[in-house]
Scaffold this motif. Structure first.
Motif, PDB file in Angstrom:
ATOM      1  N   ASP A   1      -1.445 -38.949 -52.358  1.00 22.90           N
ATOM      2  CA  ASP A   1      -1.601 -37.913 -53.331  1.00 22.90           C
ATOM      3  C   ASP A   1      -3.242 -37.510 -53.373  1.00 22.90           C
ATOM      4  O   ASP A   1      -4.057 -38.450 -53.324  1.00 22.90           O
ATOM      5  CB  ASP A   1      -1.345 -38.731 -54.597  1.00 22.90           C
ATOM      6  CG  ASP A   1      -1.374 -37.762 -55.923  1.00 22.90           C
ATOM      7  OD1 ASP A   1      -1.968 -36.722 -55.745  1.00 22.90           O
ATOM      8  OD2 ASP A   1      -0.591 -38.051 -56.823  1.00 22.90           O
ATOM      9  N   PRO A   2      -3.210 -36.151 -53.301  1.00 21.94           N
ATOM     10  CA  PRO A   2      -4.770 -35.810 -53.238  1.00 21.94           C
ATOM     11  C   PRO A   2      -5.729 -36.089 -54.353  1.00 21.94           C
ATOM     12  O   PRO A   2      -6.901 -36.346 -54.235  1.00 21.94           O
ATOM     13  CB  PRO A   2      -4.577 -34.215 -53.168  1.00 21.94           C
ATOM     14  CG  PRO A   2      -3.173 -33.829 -52.753  1.00 21.94           C
ATOM     15  CD  PRO A   2      -2.210 -35.072 -53.138  1.00 21.94           C
ATOM     16  N   ILE A   3      -4.982 -36.437 -55.659  1.00 22.75           N
ATOM     17  CA  ILE A   3      -5.930 -36.860 -56.686  1.00 22.75           C
ATOM     18  C   ILE A   3      -6.458 -38.505 -56.503  1.00 22.75           C
ATOM     19  O   ILE A   3      -7.503 -38.680 -56.849  1.00 22.75           O
ATOM     20  CB  ILE A   3      -4.682 -36.888 -57.974  1.00 22.75           C
ATOM     21  CG1 ILE A   3      -4.273 -35.475 -58.459  1.00 22.75           C
ATOM     22  CG2 ILE A   3      -5.420 -37.446 -59.253  1.00 22.75           C
ATOM     23  CD1 ILE A   3      -3.327 -35.433 -59.523  1.00 22.75           C
ATOM     24  N   PHE A   4      -5.409 -39.212 -55.781  1.00 17.84           N
ATOM     25  CA  PHE A   4      -5.764 -40.444 -55.479  1.00 17.84           C
ATOM     26  C   PHE A   4      -6.731 -40.240 -54.472  1.00 17.84           C
ATOM     27  O   PHE A   4      -7.999 -41.107 -54.620  1.00 17.84           O
ATOM     28  CB  PHE A   4      -4.534 -41.179 -54.825  1.00 17.84           C
ATOM     29  CG  PHE A   4      -4.767 -42.526 -54.575  1.00 17.84           C
ATOM     30  CD1 PHE A   4      -4.939 -43.626 -55.687  1.00 17.84           C
ATOM     31  CD2 PHE A   4      -4.679 -43.002 -53.418  1.00 17.84           C
ATOM     32  CE1 PHE A   4      -5.143 -44.961 -55.124  1.00 17.84           C
ATOM     33  CE2 PHE A   4      -4.922 -44.234 -52.789  1.00 17.84           C
ATOM     34  CZ  PHE A   4      -5.044 -45.244 -53.676  1.00 17.84           C
TER      35      PHE A   4
ATOM     36  N   PHE B   1       1.823 -43.722 -54.646  1.00 15.35           N
ATOM     37  CA  PHE B   1       0.776 -42.762 -54.581  1.00 15.35           C
ATOM     38  C   PHE B   1       1.137 -41.735 -53.429  1.00 15.35           C
ATOM     39  O   PHE B   1       0.082 -41.191 -53.005  1.00 15.35           O
ATOM     40  CB  PHE B   1      -0.546 -43.350 -54.756  1.00 15.35           C
ATOM     41  CG  PHE B   1      -0.746 -44.073 -55.938  1.00 15.35           C
ATOM     42  CD1 PHE B   1      -1.196 -43.427 -57.123  1.00 15.35           C
ATOM     43  CD2 PHE B   1      -0.415 -45.310 -56.080  1.00 15.35           C
ATOM     44  CE1 PHE B   1      -1.112 -43.968 -58.402  1.00 15.35           C
ATOM     45  CE2 PHE B   1      -0.438 -45.997 -57.319  1.00 15.35           C
ATOM     46  CZ  PHE B   1      -0.808 -45.342 -58.411  1.00 15.35           C
TER      47      PHE B   1
ATOM     48  N   GLU C   1      -9.241 -37.892 -53.816  1.00 12.10           N
ATOM     49  CA  GLU C   1     -10.323 -37.328 -54.331  1.00 12.10           C
ATOM     50  C   GLU C   1     -10.934 -38.253 -55.354  1.00 12.10           C
ATOM     51  O   GLU C   1     -12.243 -38.196 -55.126  1.00 12.10           O
ATOM     52  CB  GLU C   1      -9.813 -36.034 -55.193  1.00 12.10           C
ATOM     53  CG  GLU C   1     -11.167 -35.416 -55.719  1.00 12.10           C
ATOM     54  CD  GLU C   1     -11.039 -34.225 -56.669  1.00 12.10           C
ATOM     55  OE1 GLU C   1     -10.056 -33.638 -56.676  1.00 12.10           O
ATOM     56  OE2 GLU C   1     -11.710 -34.064 -57.494  1.00 12.10           O
ATOM     57  N   ALA C   2     -10.340 -39.111 -55.996  1.00 11.38           N
ATOM     58  CA  ALA C   2     -10.808 -40.212 -56.868  1.00 11.38           C
ATOM     59  C   ALA C   2     -11.800 -40.974 -55.983  1.00 11.38           C
ATOM     60  O   ALA C   2     -12.807 -41.559 -56.436  1.00 11.38           O
ATOM     61  CB  ALA C   2      -9.902 -40.711 -57.711  1.00 11.38           C
TER      62      ALA C   2
ATOM     63  N   VAL D   1      -3.115 -43.154 -61.472  1.00 10.32           N
ATOM     64  CA  VAL D   1      -4.133 -43.315 -60.148  1.00 10.32           C
ATOM     65  C   VAL D   1      -5.349 -44.310 -60.612  1.00 10.32           C
ATOM     66  O   VAL D   1      -5.764 -44.941 -59.941  1.00 10.32           O
ATOM     67  CB  VAL D   1      -4.639 -41.716 -59.897  1.00 10.32           C
ATOM     68  CG1 VAL D   1      -5.780 -41.760 -59.065  1.00 10.32           C
ATOM     69  CG2 VAL D   1      -3.580 -41.149 -59.117  1.00 10.32           C
TER      70      VAL D   1
ATOM     71  N   VAL E   1       3.180 -38.280 -52.166  1.00  8.55           N
ATOM     72  CA  VAL E   1       4.087 -37.376 -52.758  1.00  8.55           C
ATOM     73  C   VAL E   1       4.489 -36.410 -51.708  1.00  8.55           C
ATOM     74  O   VAL E   1       4.480 -36.657 -50.561  1.00  8.55           O
ATOM     75  CB  VAL E   1       2.684 -36.280 -53.482  1.00  8.55           C
ATOM     76  CG1 VAL E   1       2.362 -36.999 -54.793  1.00  8.55           C
ATOM     77  CG2 VAL E   1       1.707 -35.856 -52.707  1.00  8.55           C
TER      78      VAL E   1
END
Lengths: 227, 227
Positions: A166-169, B225, A171-172, B201, B227
């Motif tokens: 996941d990009p959100i993961f 995590f 990026e964080a 996340v 997608v």
């Protein structure tokens, strides 16, 4: 005090507008001098508080000379920060692409990031504080670099057996390094010990996030983080 | 167009300076109206671009009325943000202190943080972008809250068998929630699904950082995590 009689100190510091000095450098060399001066001003004052006036003093040039080279403070700061960012955008993907495991990729990328920050002291602190300031070129340059690097990491992670993270993961986690490093360098000139500690903290957080439950021995033990 | 003959629309919108309207609320109620209006202006424009002028329009009050209540835009925004922050500074320690394990404390604190952000949409995004802007009251309020909360977490972690965790390590983890949540709410009105994803996340990253190698089953699996 009368406005028409400046003190000797003021008179010595203040350039007369419109008269480029005979000793000013010219051409490409002059451009470099101004960019370096703008970076020093930026590192000390940040974007909002930097001014063309401060840059004129730092570069020891006249106002017309400045405006022959740049449209405004934004343009010269964009150029100065863009160079620093280009350096990062080159170093990080090189580190990730050479890695043969996710663990190695994370460690090489962290080393590359902290080495970059070391090379760009003292600007890194100001830069970091402005990543969300929509007026500052820092936010635009950082957004571009993040988008690029996110894609590189996703592609490399997929090659190494982790497709579709996941990009959100991701990026964080990139931001963990940015935050811990940014805070470390924001103080000005951190000691080597402080830099290594920041590098170590970012390492535990990122490696644990990605590899906990998959390759637990790749995660640095918590015992290292008690003081 | 002549300056002396504004269009009917402009005339209707523009208040005549110095003449408080007969229909304006007064006393404490007026103060509340102005604080709420300042918060709406702030949420849309951020600190640097907010102005007293925009607040006058949003609260539908005259300039003298505003200056009877507040010294400047900073004071009213500080008051508005201070209330939102007080809400957070109350909720977070309550969550941490009630926890009987580190895992439970992290989960309760994350729930409290995301619930707080839900209650303070749409201001949270602007607030988050300014945590490092030294001009904005957001940075000062956030610094105070962070210092307080860091101490609460360190003390509670010590009670639960983790004495002496490095403050740099804890601060980086607090910021993970702040960043992932801030980015989620910065877009304006995130869907419940997006909020839950951000919460998830932040949960994996923080739980893995603290508990990997100690209580691996408390760490949510990475498989969630992809997608």
């Amino acid at each position: 005090m009368s406005r028409s009689s400046p003190t000797p100190r003021k008179a010595a510091l203040k350039r007369r507008p419109g008269r480029p000095s005979a000793t000013e450098p010219s051409g490409d060399r002059l451009r470099e001098v101004v960019i370096e001066a703008a970076m020093r001003v930026y590192a000390e004052h940040g974007y909002q508080r930097s001014s063309v006036e401060l840059m004129l003093q730092a570069a020891d040039i006249s106002r017309p000379t400045f405006y022959r080279l740049f449209a405004d403070k934004r343009e010269v700061i964009h150029e100065a920060l863009g160079r620093a960012y280009l350096d990062l955008v080159t170093a990080l993907p090189a580190a990730v692409i050479s890695a043969r495991s996710l663990e190695e990729g994370i460690n090489l990328a962290l080393d590359a990031y902290f080495d970059w920050a070391r090379r760009h002291v003292p600007g890194v602190g100001a830069f970091y504080r402005e990543i969300h300031d929509r007026d500052s070129p820092a936010s635009e340059l950082r957004e571009q670099a993040l988008t690029t690097f996110l894609e590189v990491v996703r592609a490399r992670a997929a090659d190494l057996g982790f497709p579709g993270l996941d990009p959100i993961f991701i990026e964080a986690l990139l931001h963990v390094a940015e935050y811990v490093g940014g805070n470390c360098f924001a103080s000005g000139n951190p000691s080597e010990e402080q830099i290594l500690r920041a590098r170590q903290v970012a390492g535990r957080i990122i490696l644990a996030a990605v590899l906990s439950g998959i390759d637990n021995k790749a995660v640095p033990p918590l015992i290292d983080f008690f003081v």
